[in-house]
Design an enzyme around this catalytic site. Structure first.
Site, PDB file in Angstrom:
ATOM      1  N   CYS A  12      48.240 -42.622   7.217  1.00 37.98           N
ATOM      2  CA  CYS A  12      48.539 -41.725   6.091  1.00 37.98           C
ATOM      3  C   CYS A  12      47.319 -42.517   5.102  1.00 37.98           C
ATOM      4  O   CYS A  12      46.589 -43.459   5.331  1.00 37.98           O
ATOM      5  CB  CYS A  12      49.712 -42.036   5.491  1.00 37.98           C
ATOM      6  SG  CYS A  12      50.370 -40.872   4.190  1.00 37.98           S
ATOM      7  N   CYS A  88      50.192 -37.313   6.465  1.00 33.70           N
ATOM      8  CA  CYS A  88      49.948 -36.755   5.102  1.00 33.70           C
ATOM      9  C   CYS A  88      48.649 -36.034   5.231  1.00 33.70           C
ATOM     10  O   CYS A  88      47.757 -36.177   6.080  1.00 33.70           O
ATOM     11  CB  CYS A  88      49.744 -37.894   4.225  1.00 33.70           C
ATOM     12  SG  CYS A  88      48.209 -38.742   4.194  1.00 33.70           S
ATOM     13  N   CYS A  96      37.873 -39.693  10.571  1.00 39.40           N
ATOM     14  CA  CYS A  96      38.699 -40.949  10.993  1.00 39.40           C
ATOM     15  C   CYS A  96      37.533 -41.672  11.897  1.00 39.40           C
ATOM     16  O   CYS A  96      36.622 -41.093  12.479  1.00 39.40           O
ATOM     17  CB  CYS A  96      39.810 -40.431  12.217  1.00 39.40           C
ATOM     18  SG  CYS A  96      41.063 -39.727  11.296  1.00 39.40           S
TER      19      CYS A  96
END
Length: 175
Positions: A12, A88, A96
């Site tokens: 998240c 989320c 990422c």
């Protein structure tokens, strides 16, 4: 996939509420089969006390949580990840890091309970709702037949889990 312990990272943005609760749920529901970790793209540096209160109220572990950056799990010596799930929408939209182990990814977004304003009862109710949506997803995930399901079928199931009741966005994917 084999009989080994599967490492699961739950992401998240702030790593203070949803990902923390998901880590606690998976610690208990996946004990012996899954190792649960959580992190954030921009960690708040502290765990939301309501996340801990709700975990405890449902009998889940409440020790050892900390709000930490996801970079810890892309660094040398980090656990080899089998699964990475974003919980989320904003974290799902970010670039990422490259995760060790080429994990399977999915987006399991739910609304942020920490963003709810109102009375203490209303705020806690939002955390309970988020907890229940996360527990439902994780319960389905831990029941999957990891040894006998194909990679393609498993990826489809992981995406399907992300579209379960309470989904904030069924179309985004983990990075």
């Amino acid at each position: 996939m084999n009989d080994a312990l599967y490492n699961v990272l739950l992401l998240c943005t702030g790593n203070s509420a949803r990902s923390i609760m998901a880590e606690g749920i998976l610690r208990k529901e996946g004990a012996g089969r899954f190792a649960a970790f959580s992190a954030g793209s921009h960690p708040k540096g502290a765990v939301n006390p309501l996340a801990i209160k709700v975990l405890e109220s449902f009998g889940y572990p409440i020790d050892g949580y900390r709000s930490k950056p996801w970079d810890e799990f892309a660094a040398p010596g980090a656990p080899r990840l089998d699964f990475v799930f974003t919980v989320c929408d904003s974290a799902a939209g970010e670039a990422c890091p490259v995760w060790p182990g080429q994990p399977m990814t999915a987006h399991w977004g739910i609304e942020d309970p920490a963003a709810v304003e109102g009375t203490p009862v209303q705020r806690e109710a939002a955390f309970v709702t988020a907890f229940k949506y996360l527990r439902n997803r994780i319960t389905v995930f831990t029941a999957l037949p990891m040894r006998s399901i194909s990679t393609m079928a498993l990826q489809a199931k992981l995406r399907e889990i992300g579209r379960m009741e309470g989904s904030s966005s069924g179309s985004k994917k983990a990075g």
